[in-house]
Write a protein that holds these residues in place. Structure first.
Motif, PDB file in Angstrom:
ATOM      1  N   PRO A  17      -2.295   7.435  -2.106  1.00 40.24           N
ATOM      2  CA  PRO A  17      -0.834   7.542  -1.974  1.00 40.24           C
ATOM      3  C   PRO A  17      -0.179   7.235  -3.317  1.00 40.24           C
ATOM      4  O   PRO A  17      -0.821   6.634  -4.189  1.00 40.24           O
ATOM      5  CB  PRO A  17      -0.493   6.452  -0.960  1.00 40.24           C
ATOM      6  CG  PRO A  17      -1.613   5.469  -1.057  1.00 40.24           C
ATOM      7  CD  PRO A  17      -2.837   6.243  -1.466  1.00 40.24           C
ATOM      8  N   CYS A  21       4.415   4.176  -2.733  1.00 38.62           N
ATOM      9  CA  CYS A  21       4.557   4.792  -1.398  1.00 38.62           C
ATOM     10  C   CYS A  21       5.453   3.923  -0.504  1.00 38.62           C
ATOM     11  O   CYS A  21       5.242   2.717  -0.389  1.00 38.62           O
ATOM     12  CB  CYS A  21       3.169   4.945  -0.764  1.00 38.62           C
ATOM     13  SG  CYS A  21       3.220   5.708   0.873  1.00 38.62           S
ATOM     14  N   LEU A  23       6.251   5.090   2.802  1.00 37.67           N
ATOM     15  CA  LEU A  23       6.209   5.717   4.119  1.00 37.67           C
ATOM     16  C   LEU A  23       6.290   4.686   5.239  1.00 37.67           C
ATOM     17  O   LEU A  23       6.696   5.012   6.356  1.00 37.67           O
ATOM     18  CB  LEU A  23       4.920   6.552   4.271  1.00 37.67           C
ATOM     19  CG  LEU A  23       4.893   7.864   3.475  1.00 37.67           C
ATOM     20  CD1 LEU A  23       3.506   8.477   3.505  1.00 37.67           C
ATOM     21  CD2 LEU A  23       5.926   8.846   4.035  1.00 37.67           C
ATOM     22  N   CYS A 119      -1.668  -0.957   2.357  1.00 42.74           N
ATOM     23  CA  CYS A 119      -0.734  -2.001   1.913  1.00 42.74           C
ATOM     24  C   CYS A 119      -0.899  -3.242   2.784  1.00 42.74           C
ATOM     25  O   CYS A 119      -1.265  -3.144   3.957  1.00 42.74           O
ATOM     26  CB  CYS A 119       0.706  -1.515   2.014  1.00 42.74           C
ATOM     27  SG  CYS A 119       1.061  -0.153   0.888  1.00 42.74           S
TER      28      CYS A 119
HETATM   29  S1  SF4 Z   1       0.365   1.564   4.263  1.00 37.86           S
HETATM   30 FE1  SF4 Z   1       2.142   2.916   4.495  1.00 37.86          FE
HETATM   31  S2  SF4 Z   1       3.378   2.522   2.662  1.00 37.86           S
HETATM   32 FE2  SF4 Z   1       1.313   1.773   2.232  1.00 37.86          FE
HETATM   33  S3  SF4 Z   1       0.231   3.489   1.274  1.00 37.86           S
HETATM   34 FE3  SF4 Z   1      -0.202   3.578   3.457  1.00 37.86          FE
HETATM   35  S4  SF4 Z   1       1.342   5.012   4.249  1.00 37.86           S
HETATM   36 FE4  SF4 Z   1       2.074   4.315   2.228  1.00 37.86          FE
END
Ligand code: SF4
Length: 231
Positions: A17, A21, A23, A119
């Motif tokens: 990612p 990121c 998301l 994360c």
């Molecule tokens: S945990 Fe969520 S914010 Fe973190 S890299 Fe994965 S999709 Fe992206």
């Protein structure tokens, strides 16, 4: 001082990612909070670590606060890493000395580690939506590992996410320590209790139980190699 993120080796960079990121808004906000508190920590999605030509994939849960989220390398810097890297060393699956730092020179031999959630989640508990969101990257990276025919899932969250990624129904693939599954795509998944301090302190997982999972993977690999030779 902020950590220089370009120093981290990313064996599956095209499947990672973006480093910022967002998301998962809750996890992105948690990273922001920790970045303010600890600007010298990694505090970003933690990339895969290991051998891009791996025959064995290890699927972890998510970065630990004082481990991967601090150092930027999966399982590096906390108790779970002590047990995992000691086991990989004992099984002949790593080279160099693990020293809980990203610049310790450790390399993995035939093995790659990918977290189901990249994360750090508060209390180590990602939500279902966060696990689903990050599966995009797990799937993307698994697709970049054509030689990886065997995977070890560390804990039920990693197991469930990997089964879903492979198109399996969870009811057909129940999690169980040292349980072996053949997934719809033909790959083999072996489950293990997570090598967390909690699981080892409570006796749920011993070093011998953990080693048995890797011994199973090695013996399956040898079997697959023998089959290939007689094809
Ligand atoms: S945990 Fe969520 S914010 Fe973190 S890299 Fe994965 S999709 Fe992206």
């Amino acid at each position: 001082m902020a950590m220089d993120k370009t120093l981290i080796d990313m064996p599956l960079a095209d499947g990672e990612p973006p480093i910022d990121c967002r998301l998962c808004p809750r996890l992105a906000a948690f990273r922001d909070e920790l970045r303010a508190e600890h600007p010298d920590w990694w505090n970003a999605p933690v990339p895969a670590f290991g051998d891009p030509a791996a025959w064995l994939g290890i699927v972890g849960l998510a970065p630990g606060k004082h481990g991967a989220n601090r150092t930027g390398r999966p399982f590096t810097g906390d108790y779970a890493g002590d047990l995992l890297f000691a086991t990989l060393d004992k099984m002949g699956l790593s080279r160099g000395q693990y020293d809980a730092r990203i610049d310790d020179g450790l390399t993995l031999d035939g093995v790659i580690i990918i977290n189901a959630v990249k994360c750090l989640p508060p209390q180590n508990k990602p939500t279902a939506a966060e696990i689903n969101e990050c599966r995009t990257f797990l799937s993307r990276q698994e697709a970049m590992l054509p030689r990886a025919r065997i995977f070890i899932a560390l804990g039920k969250i990693a197991h469930d996410s990997f089964v879903r990624h492979a198109g399996g129904r969870l009811a057909a693939y129940p999690f169980g320590h040292d349980r072996q599954h053949r997934l719809p795509d033909g790959r083999i998944l072996i489950d293990s209790y997570h090598c967390s301090r909690y699981n080892t302190n409570t006796g749920r997982l011993t070093a011998a139980m953990f080693e048995a999972v890797f011994e199973r993977a090695l013996s399956l690999r040898d079997g697959l190699d023998a089959t290939r030779e007689t094809d």
